[in-house]
Design an enzyme around this catalytic site. Sequence first.
Site, short mmCIF file in Angstrom:
data_model
loop_
_atom_site.label_atom_id
_atom_site.label_comp_id
_atom_site.label_asym_id
_atom_site.label_seq_id
_atom_site.Cartn_x
_atom_site.Cartn_y
_atom_site.Cartn_z
N ARG A 231 11.13 -0.14 11.03
CA ARG A 231 10.05 0.04 11.99
C ARG A 231 10.14 -0.95 13.15
O ARG A 231 10.54 -2.10 12.95
CB ARG A 231 8.69 -0.16 11.29
CG ARG A 231 8.25 1.07 10.53
CD ARG A 231 7.09 0.84 9.62
NE ARG A 231 6.00 0.05 10.14
CZ ARG A 231 4.88 -0.20 9.45
NH1 ARG A 231 4.73 0.32 8.23
NH2 ARG A 231 3.92 -0.93 9.95
N ARG B 60 11.82 -4.85 4.95
CA ARG B 60 11.53 -3.45 4.58
C ARG B 60 12.40 -2.45 5.35
O ARG B 60 12.68 -2.60 6.52
CB ARG B 60 10.07 -3.15 4.90
CG ARG B 60 9.73 -1.66 4.82
CD ARG B 60 8.28 -1.38 4.95
NE ARG B 60 7.68 -2.01 6.10
CZ ARG B 60 6.37 -2.14 6.27
NH1 ARG B 60 5.55 -1.69 5.35
NH2 ARG B 60 5.90 -2.71 7.33
N ARG C 114 -0.34 -8.82 13.34
CA ARG C 114 -1.00 -7.81 12.50
C ARG C 114 -1.85 -8.46 11.42
O ARG C 114 -2.93 -7.97 11.06
CB ARG C 114 0.06 -6.89 11.87
CG ARG C 114 0.60 -5.86 12.86
CD ARG C 114 1.95 -5.29 12.49
NE ARG C 114 2.03 -4.70 11.19
CZ ARG C 114 3.17 -4.45 10.55
NH1 ARG C 114 4.32 -4.76 11.11
NH2 ARG C 114 3.16 -3.88 9.37
N LYS D 44 0.84 -1.21 0.00
CA LYS D 44 0.00 0.00 0.00
C LYS D 44 0.87 1.26 0.00
O LYS D 44 0.66 2.17 -0.80
CB LYS D 44 -0.93 0.01 1.24
CG LYS D 44 -1.80 -1.23 1.38
CD LYS D 44 -2.70 -1.15 2.59
CE LYS D 44 -2.00 -1.17 3.92
NZ LYS D 44 -1.31 -2.46 4.22
N ARG E 175 -9.79 0.63 8.76
CA ARG E 175 -9.31 -0.68 9.20
C ARG E 175 -10.43 -1.53 9.79
O ARG E 175 -10.19 -2.66 10.18
CB ARG E 175 -8.26 -0.52 10.30
CG ARG E 175 -6.88 -0.08 9.88
CD ARG E 175 -6.16 -1.14 9.12
NE ARG E 175 -4.87 -1.53 9.61
CZ ARG E 175 -3.72 -0.92 9.36
NH1 ARG E 175 -3.68 0.18 8.69
NH2 ARG E 175 -2.59 -1.43 9.79
#
Length: 215
Positions: A161, A127, A172, A13, A88
């Site tokens: 992160r 990431r 998650r 996203k 969400r």
Amino acid sequence: MIIILFGPPGAGKGTQAQRIEKSRGLVQLSTGDMLRAAVAAKTHYGVKAKGKMDAGQLVSDDIVIGIIADRIKEDDCKNGFILDGFPRNVAQAEALDVMLAEEGVKLDTVVQMQVDDAALVDRVSGRYTCAKCNEGYHDTNLKPAVDGVCDNCGSTEFKRRDDDNAETVTKRLAEYYAQTAPVLPYYADKGILQQVDGMVAVDEVAAQIDAVLAA
Ligand code: AP5
């Protein structure tokens, strides 16, 4: 144009939102980025959100709805925006409809990015982003052209992160299936839900999204 990029953690996203921001001049509104900024600044909301984010759980609706309601009133949203990570759950989707109606605008398209669960953990744990401009990269899938130098701004500092580890990603993902995926029928019923294959290369996903937005 107002669009939602919808998908599980690591679906791409943020990667695609940054591309659309450049190609179409729409503003990326990432609730995750906004919450991380609030955590870093130790604001009242940031302190409340941190525990939930570290646990891979959703932050309370009143916080994220308030953040988005304020943000879409700002001048840079007048030409349209891309929602990345919001809504969400169904309560957030309903709240979005109310706030858009108050602004006299409407949601154009919800783009669902479909990615296999197995790929998501690898994507998220590899990431990293530029510490200066937030351009996104990946250890193997998406490296800067010059190793250690951001393509976008030339910075040599990068960050990862706190919630990008395999254990938290699994939580998650569970939260996504329990709370977020049930939003899809809400948009399918409105006739604005479109799907793209998020398993192909970044450029190919971007081309699919372009085609959806041009239709
Ligand atoms: P948030 O920041 O929104 O995280 P997320 O939804 O879990 O999504 P990610 O940012 O992890 O993934 P992405 O889909 O943007 O993937 P990306 O493009 O980076 O939320 C974090 C937390 O904040 C939540 O857990 C919650 O606590 C809280 N929160 C946020 N919004 C909330 C809300 N509305 N309500 C309540 N709580 C909220 O890509 C991932 C990696 O894959 C990158 O390295 C990228 O280079 C790579 N990649 C991307 N596309 C491809 C491709 N096509 N092929 C190969 N690699 C690719």
